[in-house]
Design a protein around this motif. Structure first.
Motif, PDB file in Angstrom:
ATOM      1  N   PHE A  72       5.833  -0.976   1.262  1.00 12.96           N
ATOM      2  CA  PHE A  72       5.451  -0.581   2.612  1.00 12.96           C
ATOM      3  C   PHE A  72       4.337  -1.520   3.083  1.00 12.96           C
ATOM      4  O   PHE A  72       3.272  -1.589   2.451  1.00 12.96           O
ATOM      5  CB  PHE A  72       4.958   0.868   2.630  1.00 12.96           C
ATOM      6  N   LEU A  73       4.577  -2.218   4.193  1.00 10.43           N
ATOM      7  CA  LEU A  73       3.611  -3.191   4.698  1.00 10.43           C
ATOM      8  C   LEU A  73       2.585  -2.525   5.620  1.00 10.43           C
ATOM      9  O   LEU A  73       2.333  -2.965   6.734  1.00 10.43           O
ATOM     10  CB  LEU A  73       4.347  -4.318   5.439  1.00 10.43           C
ATOM     11  N   GLY A  74       2.004  -1.454   5.141  1.00  6.49           N
ATOM     12  CA  GLY A  74       0.902  -0.827   5.858  1.00  6.49           C
ATOM     13  C   GLY A  74       1.304   0.251   6.834  1.00  6.49           C
ATOM     14  O   GLY A  74       2.442   0.346   7.292  1.00  6.49           O
ATOM     15  N   ASP A  75       0.321   1.110   7.141  1.00  2.36           N
ATOM     16  CA  ASP A  75       0.487   2.245   8.052  1.00  2.36           C
ATOM     17  C   ASP A  75       1.645   3.130   7.621  1.00  2.36           C
ATOM     18  O   ASP A  75       2.510   3.505   8.411  1.00  2.36           O
ATOM     19  CB  ASP A  75       0.653   1.776   9.500  1.00  2.36           C
ATOM     20  N   VAL A 102       0.958  -1.764   0.761  1.00  2.00           N
ATOM     21  CA  VAL A 102      -0.033  -2.745   1.176  1.00  2.00           C
ATOM     22  C   VAL A 102      -0.814  -2.082   2.316  1.00  2.00           C
ATOM     23  O   VAL A 102      -0.251  -1.792   3.370  1.00  2.00           O
ATOM     24  CB  VAL A 102       0.630  -4.054   1.647  1.00  2.00           C
ATOM     25  N   GLU A 103      -2.081  -1.835   2.114  1.00  2.00           N
ATOM     26  CA  GLU A 103      -2.853  -0.983   3.019  1.00  2.00           C
ATOM     27  C   GLU A 103      -2.905  -1.506   4.450  1.00  2.00           C
ATOM     28  O   GLU A 103      -3.067  -2.699   4.692  1.00  2.00           O
ATOM     29  CB  GLU A 103      -4.285  -0.844   2.511  1.00  2.00           C
ATOM     30  N   GLY A 104      -2.770  -0.572   5.393  1.00  2.00           N
ATOM     31  CA  GLY A 104      -2.942  -0.871   6.807  1.00  2.00           C
ATOM     32  C   GLY A 104      -4.144  -0.138   7.365  1.00  2.00           C
ATOM     33  O   GLY A 104      -4.789   0.662   6.675  1.00  2.00           O
ATOM     34  N   ASN A 105      -4.437  -0.358   8.626  1.00  2.00           N
ATOM     35  CA  ASN A 105      -5.620   0.247   9.238  1.00  2.00           C
ATOM     36  C   ASN A 105      -5.508   1.761   9.391  1.00  2.00           C
ATOM     37  O   ASN A 105      -6.512   2.458   9.469  1.00  2.00           O
ATOM     38  CB  ASN A 105      -5.907  -0.399  10.604  1.00  2.00           C
ATOM     39  N   LEU A 131       3.129 -14.188   1.127  1.00  2.00           N
ATOM     40  CA  LEU A 131       1.936 -13.365   1.257  1.00  2.00           C
ATOM     41  C   LEU A 131       2.298 -12.123   2.063  1.00  2.00           C
ATOM     42  O   LEU A 131       2.703 -12.231   3.224  1.00  2.00           O
ATOM     43  CB  LEU A 131       0.828 -14.146   1.962  1.00  2.00           C
ATOM     44  N   LEU A 132       2.151 -10.960   1.459  1.00  2.00           N
ATOM     45  CA  LEU A 132       2.495  -9.704   2.118  1.00  2.00           C
ATOM     46  C   LEU A 132       1.207  -8.998   2.528  1.00  2.00           C
ATOM     47  O   LEU A 132       0.350  -8.697   1.678  1.00  2.00           O
ATOM     48  CB  LEU A 132       3.310  -8.810   1.186  1.00  2.00           C
ATOM     49  N   THR A 133       1.065  -8.752   3.829  1.00  2.00           N
ATOM     50  CA  THR A 133      -0.119  -8.103   4.378  1.00  2.00           C
ATOM     51  C   THR A 133       0.303  -7.092   5.433  1.00  2.00           C
ATOM     52  O   THR A 133       1.478  -7.033   5.817  1.00  2.00           O
ATOM     53  CB  THR A 133      -1.061  -9.129   5.026  1.00  2.00           C
TER      54      THR A 133
END
Length: 213
Positions: A72-75, A102-105, A131-133
Motif C-alpha cells: 500500500f503506497l500510503g493513506d 509505505v506510510e502516507g500523511n 523507489l516506493l513512496t
C-alpha cells in the motif's frame, strides 16, 4: 494494460492497482479506509453499503493476480480508528499475502495496530532500482512509484465538452498512482511532452494522446 519500466512488467488494472509480474507484487495507493465512516459520522448521506465497496474491490483484484505481496503506497486508513477498522482487521485474516504499508500523511494510527496484524511499515521502500513512496519523490538512478495526489485528467471534446477521468500519471522517472478508494476525488494534472497518461475508463485502461488533453 501491460507496461514495461526498467525491464520490468506491470499490469495496470482499472481499479487503480498495478501488478508487478516479476516480483508478484500488487501495488495499491490511497485506499483511505475509514473515510466513508468518517463522513457518515459527520452527517453526510452516504449509504452504509458503500463501506463494503472498498473491500469488494480488494477481493476482486486479488482474485485476478497471483500476488505474494501487497504494498500500500500510503493513506491506507483515512484518519483515526473508526468502525471500518473492524472490517479491515477481518479482511487481513482472509489474505495470505505479505502486507506492507509505505506510510502516507493520513496514516496516523499507532504502528502497534498494524504490527498486531503482521503488517510491515516503512517510510519508503527500495526494490532494485525502484523507489516506493507516498509523496512524489525524485532520487537519482531510481524510478519512483507514489500516490498522494489522486491524479486525474480532463479530456476535451467537441462543443466544449469535458470528461474527467482518474489515471496513472507517468513521468520519465515516476508514476503517480490513482486513488484506489471510493469517495477520494481527483486532482487534474496537465502532462508535459514526455509524460504518459493511462486513464481509467470504466473497465479498461486507455493511453491518452496528449492532443486530447
Amino acid at each position: 494494460m501491460t507496461i514495461t519500466i526498467n525491464n520490468q512488467n506491470f499490469i495496470l488494472h482499472p481499479c487503480g492497482a498495478a501488478f508487478w509480474e516479476e516480483k508478484k507484487m500488487l501495488l495499491i495507493s490511497d485506499l483511505h479506509l475509514g473515510k466513508i465512516a468518517h463522513f457518515r459520522k459527520h452527517g453526510m448521506a452516504i449509504p452504509e453499503k458503500a463501506v463494503q465497496e472498498n473491500f469488494n474491490r480488494l477481493k476482486n483484484v486479488l482474485e485476478l493476480f497471483d500476488s505474494e505481496t501487497i504494498i500500500f503506497l500510503g493513506d491506507l486508513f483515512h484518519s483515526t480508528i473508526n468502525a471500518e477498522w473492524d472490517f479491515f482487521e477481518e479482511w487481513t485474516k482472509t489474505v495470505t499475502q505479505q502486507l506492507i504499508l509505505v506510510e502516507g500523511n493520513h496514516d496516523v494510527i499507532s504502528k502497534k495496530y498494524y504490527e498486531d496484524l503482521n503488517i510491515e511499515i516503512y517510510s519508503e521502500l527500495i526494490i532494485d532500482d525502484f523507489l516506493l513512496t507516498h509523496h512524489p519523490s525524485k532520487r537519482e538512478n531510481f524510478f519512483n512509484f507514489c500516490g498522494h495526489i489522486h491524479p486525474g485528467i480532463k479530456l476535451k471534446g467537441l462543443g466544449r465538452q469535458f470528461l474527467s477521468l482518474s489515471c496513472f500519471f507517468r513521468k520519465p522517472n515516476q508514476m503517480i498512482f490513482p486513488a484506489f478508494g471510493e469517495f477520494t476525488g481527483n486532482f487534474n494534472l496537465i502532462p508535459e511532452e514526455n509524460d504518459k497518461v493511462y486513464a481509467i475508463a470504466k473497465n479498461e485502461i486507455i493511453e491518452i494522446k496528449l492532443g486530447l488533453i
